[in-house]
Each structure stands twice: as C-alpha cells, then as structure tokens.
Design a protein around this motif. Structure first.
Motif, PDB file in Angstrom:
ATOM      1  N   VAL A 297     -23.396  25.805  10.619  1.00  0.00           N
ATOM      2  CA  VAL A 297     -22.690  26.872  11.318  1.00  0.00           C
ATOM      3  C   VAL A 297     -21.706  27.687  10.996  1.00  0.00           C
ATOM      4  N   LYS A 298     -20.443  26.852  10.510  1.00  0.00           N
ATOM      5  CA  LYS A 298     -19.309  27.231  10.001  1.00  0.00           C
ATOM      6  C   LYS A 298     -19.707  28.190   8.931  1.00  0.00           C
ATOM      7  N   GLU A 299     -20.417  27.777   7.888  1.00  0.00           N
ATOM      8  CA  GLU A 299     -20.800  28.787   6.708  1.00  0.00           C
ATOM      9  C   GLU A 299     -21.553  30.212   7.135  1.00  0.00           C
ATOM     10  N   ASP A 300     -22.332  29.907   8.204  1.00  0.00           N
ATOM     11  CA  ASP A 300     -23.129  30.967   8.552  1.00  0.00           C
ATOM     12  C   ASP A 300     -22.310  32.114   9.550  1.00  0.00           C
ATOM     13  N   MET A 301     -21.475  31.396  10.199  1.00  0.00           N
ATOM     14  CA  MET A 301     -20.646  32.513  10.900  1.00  0.00           C
ATOM     15  C   MET A 301     -19.503  32.852  10.336  1.00  0.00           C
ATOM     16  N   GLN A 302     -19.243  32.356   9.238  1.00  0.00           N
ATOM     17  CA  GLN A 302     -17.964  32.981   8.272  1.00  0.00           C
ATOM     18  C   GLN A 302     -18.609  34.115   7.736  1.00  0.00           C
ATOM     19  N   ALA A 303     -19.883  33.953   7.150  1.00  0.00           N
ATOM     20  CA  ALA A 303     -20.633  34.939   6.398  1.00  0.00           C
ATOM     21  C   ALA A 303     -20.927  36.186   7.351  1.00  0.00           C
ATOM     22  N   PHE A 304     -21.197  35.882   8.578  1.00  0.00           N
ATOM     23  CA  PHE A 304     -21.287  36.940   9.671  1.00  0.00           C
ATOM     24  C   PHE A 304     -20.134  37.592  10.025  1.00  0.00           C
ATOM     25  N   LEU A 305     -19.080  36.671  10.182  1.00  0.00           N
ATOM     26  CA  LEU A 305     -17.661  37.396  10.121  1.00  0.00           C
ATOM     27  C   LEU A 305     -17.431  38.308   9.048  1.00  0.00           C
ATOM     28  N   ASP A 306     -17.739  38.112   7.633  1.00  0.00           N
ATOM     29  CA  ASP A 306     -17.465  38.639   6.636  1.00  0.00           C
ATOM     30  C   ASP A 306     -17.825  39.897   6.734  1.00  0.00           C
ATOM     31  N   GLU A 307     -19.171  39.779   7.081  1.00  0.00           N
ATOM     32  CA  GLU A 307     -20.205  41.229   7.281  1.00  0.00           C
ATOM     33  C   GLU A 307     -19.317  42.107   8.208  1.00  0.00           C
ATOM     34  N   THR A 308     -19.206  41.785   9.375  1.00  0.00           N
ATOM     35  CA  THR A 308     -18.847  42.598  10.485  1.00  0.00           C
ATOM     36  C   THR A 308     -17.593  43.033  10.750  1.00  0.00           C
ATOM     37  N   GLN A 309     -16.638  41.915  10.196  1.00  0.00           N
ATOM     38  CA  GLN A 309     -15.214  42.304  10.485  1.00  0.00           C
ATOM     39  C   GLN A 309     -14.989  42.315  12.066  1.00  0.00           C
ATOM     40  N   VAL A 310     -15.636  41.863  12.999  1.00  0.00           N
ATOM     41  CA  VAL A 310     -15.541  42.010  14.465  1.00  0.00           C
ATOM     42  C   VAL A 310     -13.984  41.263  14.850  1.00  0.00           C
ATOM     43  N   ASP A 311     -13.488  41.589  16.076  1.00  0.00           N
ATOM     44  CA  ASP A 311     -12.554  41.321  16.453  1.00  0.00           C
ATOM     45  C   ASP A 311     -12.490  39.913  17.243  1.00  0.00           C
ATOM     46  N   GLU A 312     -13.724  39.573  17.814  1.00  0.00           N
ATOM     47  CA  GLU A 312     -13.956  38.378  18.545  1.00  0.00           C
ATOM     48  C   GLU A 312     -15.549  38.365  18.490  1.00  0.00           C
ATOM     49  N   ILE A 313     -15.892  36.853  18.419  1.00  0.00           N
ATOM     50  CA  ILE A 313     -17.290  36.596  18.586  1.00  0.00           C
ATOM     51  C   ILE A 313     -17.466  35.957  19.778  1.00  0.00           C
ATOM     52  N   MET A 314     -18.681  36.337  20.690  1.00  0.00           N
ATOM     53  CA  MET A 314     -19.226  35.822  21.916  1.00  0.00           C
ATOM     54  C   MET A 314     -20.418  35.162  21.425  1.00  0.00           C
ATOM     55  N   VAL A 315     -20.531  33.949  22.203  1.00  0.00           N
ATOM     56  CA  VAL A 315     -21.724  33.065  21.857  1.00  0.00           C
ATOM     57  C   VAL A 315     -22.299  32.684  22.818  1.00  0.00           C
ATOM     58  N   ALA A 316     -23.704  32.957  22.798  1.00  0.00           N
ATOM     59  CA  ALA A 316     -24.723  32.225  23.885  1.00  0.00           C
ATOM     60  C   ALA A 316     -25.457  31.139  23.031  1.00  0.00           C
ATOM     61  N   SER A 317     -25.620  29.932  24.084  1.00  0.00           N
ATOM     62  CA  SER A 317     -26.259  28.919  23.575  1.00  0.00           C
ATOM     63  C   SER A 317     -27.311  28.624  24.479  1.00  0.00           C
ATOM     64  N   THR A 318     -28.470  29.098  24.382  1.00  0.00           N
ATOM     65  CA  THR A 318     -29.633  28.933  25.231  1.00  0.00           C
ATOM     66  C   THR A 318     -30.245  27.351  24.857  1.00  0.00           C
ATOM     67  N   MET A 319     -29.990  26.492  25.579  1.00  0.00           N
ATOM     68  CA  MET A 319     -30.270  24.937  25.458  1.00  0.00           C
ATOM     69  C   MET A 319     -30.849  24.522  26.796  1.00  0.00           C
ATOM     70  N   HIS A 320     -31.898  23.481  26.616  1.00  0.00           N
ATOM     71  CA  HIS A 320     -32.640  23.007  27.976  1.00  0.00           C
ATOM     72  C   HIS A 320     -31.578  21.948  28.353  1.00  0.00           C
ATOM     73  N   ASP A 321     -31.094  21.020  27.476  1.00  0.00           N
ATOM     74  CA  ASP A 321     -30.379  20.132  27.909  1.00  0.00           C
ATOM     75  C   ASP A 321     -29.021  20.323  27.921  1.00  0.00           C
ATOM     76  N   HIS A 322     -28.115  20.085  29.105  1.00  0.00           N
ATOM     77  CA  HIS A 322     -26.992  20.486  29.407  1.00  0.00           C
ATOM     78  C   HIS A 322     -25.865  19.737  28.737  1.00  0.00           C
TER      79      HIS A 322
END
Length: 341
Positions: A297-322
C-alpha cells in the motif's frame, strides 16, 4: 526524473470518508456506533478530518441525514475535523444548509467542514421525491453556492433573510467533484477542492489541472488546495487484504448492476459473481484502490501522490468486518506518520 522535490506521504495529511455502510444482517442502528468508534480511532491515530456523504434510497448506506450524523460524530470526538463529503446542495435550500451547519459550527467551533456537491446522491425518482423539482439538473449549482456563502457571510447582517446561527461563522466551504465542472468553479471561487477518484477516476488528472490553472486567491484560501479520495484495503498480508477487498468489489458490482444491497462479506473468489464486462467496468471505477500489506500500500500510494501532487489524501475503506477496517486505518496511519528526528 528525480523525485527529490516530490511530496512524501509523511508530508501531507490523511483523512477519512466514511459511507456508514449497513452490513448484511445488521441495521443502520448498528452502523452508527461503528462509525463513531472509527472516528475516535482515527482521531487518536492523527487523521485530519472525518467526512460523511449524503446518499439516499440505498439499502447499504445509512448516511442520508448527513448533518445529523456530523453532530453525532463531532459530539463523540474532541479534535478531529468533521464534515460533509458532501451535502448534495441541489437537494436543499441554501438557507437550510446555512442554518444546519451554523448550528454545528456553534456547537463544535473550529471543527466543521462543509463540502458541497451538485449530484443528487441517488436515482432520479428519489431526487424528485427530495427536491420536488429537478428541472435544473444542477445548472443552478453556482448560484446556490453563492447564495449559501452570502448567508454565512458577516456582510449579510442587513439582509431581510439571515441565517441564525450561521452568519459570520468561520465554516470552510469545499467543492466536491468527479468532473471538471466543480474543479473550475472551485478554482474561480478560490475554494478547496476534493475529487471523488474513489469511484470516478477518469477525470482526476484533468480536473486537478483545471482547478490549479483556474484558481484565484480568496479570503478563505490563498493557494489551491486539492484533496483526492481513494479506496484503501490494508491488512497485515497481501493475501488477507485481497480477501477483504472482495467486499468492495461486490459493492461496486451491485452499483453496476443497479441492485441495491447491504454490504456483503468477503468471498474466496469473485470469479462466479461477475462476467468479463462487469469485471472490466468495476475495475475501471476502482482504478485508484490500493489493496495489500503495509509495504504494498505504501508503494502504491506514494506512486499516486507522485502522479497527482495532491495536498491531502482522503481514504474510504469499504470493509465488512469492523475490526479489520479499524486495523486498515491503523496500518495506513503508520504510512503517513511524520519522521521523528
């Protein structure tokens, strides 16, 4: 190209989008305490904000009365910012939104965000039931945003129509979008912008460019501030994360098929649940979904940040198990932690 000047995950804030899912065999009454527990959990982990979105007529989402839920979450936490991602403005009179969020900001000063969208957050028949008149189809969104901003302004004191409470309060307004329309409007008005790349990835890069190119400084914001929302399913191993992610894929398959259902438990394989075209459509919608162990996840999210240079990342985690969802946000928090010296 060197990344020496690029942002690292530890350089930017991370936030949460909670859709307040109703899981199979449970009710909305079960979902709300889970959302509050999640909000308290991520507050302690250092997340910046906790947003909920307005959806209607959906069996698996319990956040239709968004402003009521914001009060519930803000009342049960102490420092995390709480807000809407977003309030679907065409469903509401701007004065009502100003009063609701003025009330929230009076109860929880300095902690409330007002994110606005122009989609209905539902199907057309339900939109008609909400609005009575849907002839505008969102074209009057800029006018409604300006009307809302007027009600919240301290300059509105001599108006015959005033928002009490609301007038003169410092309530940050955000524009949300999944296309270039909201991006350009946010830029022109000098407002922060949040893009829904967790379900509508196609226009992300062009929308960010339009927003930054059209940005004009305002009283609220001197420089562009862009947030992108992504899906993250993090677990201790890649295999466990992949297993948990089948809940997310089932949820979006139901969207493609138009079949509303509560959130389904993970399955061993998606193979017998979708055909090739459905799988393609779901994967297109979920392009910015990061699934795996902490390292993956760290590698993939860093690549996303490299691509977009956004100022903040918001995360949705759609999971059945709380508990698995709490763990996912825990893993993610470690990736965004500031390096200590």
């Amino acid at each position: 190209m060197s990344n020496s000047n690029q942002k690292k995950l530890s350089d930017i804030p991370v936030s949460v989008l909670d859709l307040v899912h109703i899981v199979t065999g449970k009710t909305a009454a079960d979902s709300y305490p889970n959302s509050l527990e999640l909000a308290r959990h991520v507050e302690e982990l250092g997340y910046k904000r906790f947003w909920m979105a307005e959806h209607h007529n959906m069996q698996g989402i319990a956040s239709s009365a968004t402003s009521v839920l914001i009060g519930y979450i803000a009342g049960g936490t102490s420092k995390i910012r709480v807000g809407s991602g977003g309030i679907m403005l065409p469903n509401h009179a701007p004065l009502v939104v100003a009063e609701q969020f003025g009330t929230l900001a009076s109860l929880y000063p300095g902690r409330i965000d007002l994110g606005l969208g122009r989609a209905p957050g539902t199907d057309q028949r339900t939109a008609m039931a909400l609005r009575r008149n849907i002839g505008s189809a969102g074209e009057d969104f800029p006018t409604n945003v300006e009307e809302l901003r007027t009600y919240l302004s301290s300059d509105n004191q001599r108006s015959p129509v005033r928002a009490v409470p609301g007038e003169g309060l410092d309530i940050p307004i955000w524009l949300l979008g999944s296309s270039t329309f909201g991006a350009q409007l946010a830029g022109i008005l000098g407002l922060p912008y949040a893009f829904a790349s967790h379900f509508a990835p196609a226009s992300l890069h062009v929308a960010l460019k339009v927003y930054r190119d059209s940005f004009q400084p305002s009283e609220q914001l001197q420089e562009p501030y862009a947030v992108a929302c992504v899906n993250v399913i993090a677990a201790d191993t890649d295999a466990e994360a992949l297993h948990q992610s089948t809940t997310l894929y089932q949820a979006f398959l139901n969207v493609i098929k138009g079949t509303g259902a509560p959130l389904q438990p993970p399955v061993e394989s998606m193979g017998n649940l979708w055909d090739a075209s459905e799988r393609y459509a779901v994967n297109q919608m979920l392009r910015y979904s990061f699934v795996g162990s902490p390292a993956t996840v760290k590698e993939d999210m860093q690549a996303f940040l490299d691509e977009t240079q956004v100022d903040e990342i918001m995360v949705a985690s759609t999971m059945h198990d709380h508990q698995a969802r709490l763990r996912s946000y825990e893993i993610l928090a470690d990736l965004f932690k500031k390096t200590e010296y």
